[in-house]
Motif scaffolding. Sequence first.
Motif, PDB file in Angstrom:
ATOM      1  N   ARG A 106       0.845  -1.194   0.000  1.00  0.00           N
ATOM      2  CA  ARG A 106       0.000   0.000   0.000  1.00  0.00           C
ATOM      3  C   ARG A 106       0.884   1.249   0.000  1.00  0.00           C
ATOM      4  O   ARG A 106       1.757   1.403   0.869  1.00  0.00           O
ATOM      5  CB  ARG A 106      -0.911   0.008   1.224  1.00  0.00           C
ATOM      6  CG  ARG A 106      -1.813   1.231   1.337  1.00  0.00           C
ATOM      7  CD  ARG A 106      -2.572   1.209   2.660  1.00  0.00           C
ATOM      8  NE  ARG A 106      -3.486   0.096   2.727  1.00  0.00           N
ATOM      9  CZ  ARG A 106      -4.774   0.168   2.366  1.00  0.00           C
ATOM     10  NH1 ARG A 106      -5.284   1.314   1.950  1.00  0.00           N
ATOM     11  NH2 ARG A 106      -5.541  -0.897   2.446  1.00  0.00           N
ATOM     12  N   VAL A 107       0.639   2.153  -0.962  1.00  0.00           N
ATOM     13  CA  VAL A 107       1.383   3.414  -1.047  1.00  0.00           C
ATOM     14  C   VAL A 107       0.377   4.564  -1.108  1.00  0.00           C
ATOM     15  O   VAL A 107      -0.475   4.611  -1.997  1.00  0.00           O
ATOM     16  CB  VAL A 107       2.307   3.460  -2.281  1.00  0.00           C
ATOM     17  CG1 VAL A 107       3.065   4.783  -2.325  1.00  0.00           C
ATOM     18  CG2 VAL A 107       3.282   2.285  -2.267  1.00  0.00           C
ATOM     19  N   ASP A 108       0.493   5.481  -0.160  1.00  0.00           N
ATOM     20  CA  ASP A 108      -0.401   6.637  -0.097  1.00  0.00           C
ATOM     21  C   ASP A 108       0.407   7.908  -0.377  1.00  0.00           C
ATOM     22  O   ASP A 108       1.216   8.341   0.439  1.00  0.00           O
ATOM     23  CB  ASP A 108      -1.055   6.720   1.289  1.00  0.00           C
ATOM     24  CG  ASP A 108      -2.074   7.853   1.387  1.00  0.00           C
ATOM     25  OD1 ASP A 108      -2.172   8.656   0.444  1.00  0.00           O
ATOM     26  OD2 ASP A 108      -2.763   7.937   2.422  1.00  0.00           O
ATOM     27  N   LEU A 109       0.175   8.500  -1.546  1.00  0.00           N
ATOM     28  CA  LEU A 109       0.833   9.749  -1.935  1.00  0.00           C
ATOM     29  C   LEU A 109      -0.197  10.862  -2.114  1.00  0.00           C
ATOM     30  O   LEU A 109       0.020  11.815  -2.872  1.00  0.00           O
ATOM     31  CB  LEU A 109       1.610   9.552  -3.240  1.00  0.00           C
ATOM     32  CG  LEU A 109       2.843   8.644  -3.156  1.00  0.00           C
ATOM     33  CD1 LEU A 109       3.339   8.296  -4.551  1.00  0.00           C
ATOM     34  CD2 LEU A 109       3.948   9.306  -2.356  1.00  0.00           C
ATOM     35  N   SER A 110      -1.287  10.756  -1.415  1.00  0.00           N
ATOM     36  CA  SER A 110      -2.380  11.707  -1.569  1.00  0.00           C
ATOM     37  C   SER A 110      -2.051  13.078  -0.981  1.00  0.00           C
ATOM     38  O   SER A 110      -1.128  13.218  -0.179  1.00  0.00           O
ATOM     39  CB  SER A 110      -3.643  11.155  -0.896  1.00  0.00           C
ATOM     40  OG  SER A 110      -3.435  11.008   0.508  1.00  0.00           O
ATOM     41  N   ASP A 111      -2.827  14.066  -1.417  1.00  0.00           N
ATOM     42  CA  ASP A 111      -2.719  15.430  -0.889  1.00  0.00           C
ATOM     43  C   ASP A 111      -1.303  15.995  -1.042  1.00  0.00           C
ATOM     44  O   ASP A 111      -0.723  16.521  -0.101  1.00  0.00           O
ATOM     45  CB  ASP A 111      -3.150  15.461   0.578  1.00  0.00           C
ATOM     46  CG  ASP A 111      -3.490  16.869   1.056  1.00  0.00           C
ATOM     47  OD1 ASP A 111      -3.699  17.743   0.198  1.00  0.00           O
ATOM     48  OD2 ASP A 111      -3.513  17.089   2.278  1.00  0.00           O
ATOM     49  N   ASN A 112      -0.750  15.870  -2.242  1.00  0.00           N
ATOM     50  CA  ASN A 112       0.556  16.445  -2.556  1.00  0.00           C
ATOM     51  C   ASN A 112       0.442  17.328  -3.790  1.00  0.00           C
ATOM     52  O   ASN A 112      -0.669  17.580  -4.282  1.00  0.00           O
ATOM     53  CB  ASN A 112       1.594  15.331  -2.766  1.00  0.00           C
ATOM     54  CG  ASN A 112       2.061  14.721  -1.450  1.00  0.00           C
ATOM     55  OD1 ASN A 112       2.701  15.373  -0.646  1.00  0.00           O
ATOM     56  ND2 ASN A 112       1.719  13.449  -1.223  1.00  0.00           N
ATOM     57  N   ARG A 113       1.574  17.766  -4.327  1.00  0.00           N
ATOM     58  CA  ARG A 113       1.588  18.620  -5.527  1.00  0.00           C
ATOM     59  C   ARG A 113       2.590  18.056  -6.542  1.00  0.00           C
ATOM     60  O   ARG A 113       3.539  18.714  -6.927  1.00  0.00           O
ATOM     61  CB  ARG A 113       1.949  20.064  -5.157  1.00  0.00           C
ATOM     62  CG  ARG A 113       0.937  20.729  -4.239  1.00  0.00           C
ATOM     63  CD  ARG A 113       1.340  22.152  -3.887  1.00  0.00           C
ATOM     64  NE  ARG A 113       0.332  22.801  -3.080  1.00  0.00           N
ATOM     65  CZ  ARG A 113      -0.723  23.457  -3.560  1.00  0.00           C
ATOM     66  NH1 ARG A 113      -0.875  23.549  -4.874  1.00  0.00           N
ATOM     67  NH2 ARG A 113      -1.593  24.028  -2.758  1.00  0.00           N
ATOM     68  N   ILE A 114       2.349  16.821  -6.936  1.00  0.00           N
ATOM     69  CA  ILE A 114       3.304  16.103  -7.776  1.00  0.00           C
ATOM     70  C   ILE A 114       3.405  16.726  -9.168  1.00  0.00           C
ATOM     71  O   ILE A 114       2.400  16.914  -9.849  1.00  0.00           O
ATOM     72  CB  ILE A 114       2.910  14.618  -7.877  1.00  0.00           C
ATOM     73  CG1 ILE A 114       2.958  13.977  -6.487  1.00  0.00           C
ATOM     74  CG2 ILE A 114       3.839  13.884  -8.841  1.00  0.00           C
ATOM     75  CD1 ILE A 114       2.497  12.549  -6.450  1.00  0.00           C
TER      76      ILE A 114
END
Length: 365
Positions: A106-114
């Motif tokens: 599981r990888v959570d990269l939410s709520d960023n500015r990629i």
Amino acid sequence: MVWRTHMSGMLHFLFLLAAVLSCHGCPEKCLCVSQTVKCQNLGLDAIPQPLPANTKILFVTGNNISRISVDSFPTRLQLLTDLYLSGNDMESVDAMVFDNLPNLVRVDLSDNRIQNFSERAFPAENKVQHLDLSRSFHNHSFVDVVLSVLQSGNLLRLTVLDLSNNNLVILPDNLFTGLSNLVNLSLQNSSIISIQNGTLRAPPLLHLDLRDNSLRDLATSTLAEFSLKPALRIQLAGNPWRCDCFMDDMLLWLKNSTQVVDMQNLTCEDPKALRRQALLQVEQSQLKCSGDMKGVLETSYVFLGLVLALIGVIFLLVLYLNRKGIKRWIYNIRDACRDHMEGYHYRYELNSDPRLANLSINSDV
């Protein structure tokens, strides 16, 4: 009684010992409990080091980590399965960043500015099943960077993908072709205006969330793709459906399908006469396009008028630029007509005077 007290003390000692061992190597300011490490809201600008070798779940959320690279995880964490990196204003995910995390699930990269997401971020033999990229792309121009990752073919085990709350607008054809095990896809609130042919054909989807987008209708080809997946369950509420003559196929599909789980909540946005009316209550006879066709005709007339005006201006311009030649041509025609008319006039005078006529005959002889 003494024996029970002794056993209780031993258990307490073993618990403390286990806690101490599990916290061995715990990063400063972080909280390490059992195999879970939490480094939340600490103002960090990089992944904290060193991380315990037995870490299974890692939370590094709410910090200021703008970039993760191969140096972010310098040691191999064989047991790490869950990685949470949300809310870091992250802009870049570099190549080979997850190479030392071979068992990530599981990888959570939410709520960023990629803005940059390398196709080599995940190793070829990764085990990622759940990828959360919601609220990660605040500018549509950066969406292509993650689309290339999804199309790279590295995420063969991915089953759950969250792309909600992003500015996607249009999904490219065959976007999910490489995700052969994808069963749960969330595209909620992603400004999507249409579903292209073939976009959702390949993955064996079971759950599809299309709520709160900008869909006005669904193409017949898209409905056919949905029908080929009878186990698929779809959410469509919150879209501004246009209830006109182009909606008849979709309306017929809705009334004969059990795939849309929230069909009771689908309402018309246009035309005004049907606004807020439930789609299931709309009759085929109410789906008209007369108002739209009138607008199309008016637009066509305006366009035709502009074209004719442009042709007229060009014609006048050509006349103006060739005015001398045209004037000379007109004069030549006038002189030719005058000579011709004088010839007719002379013959007429000869025919009208008998003496001139006889003279003309004698002269001919």
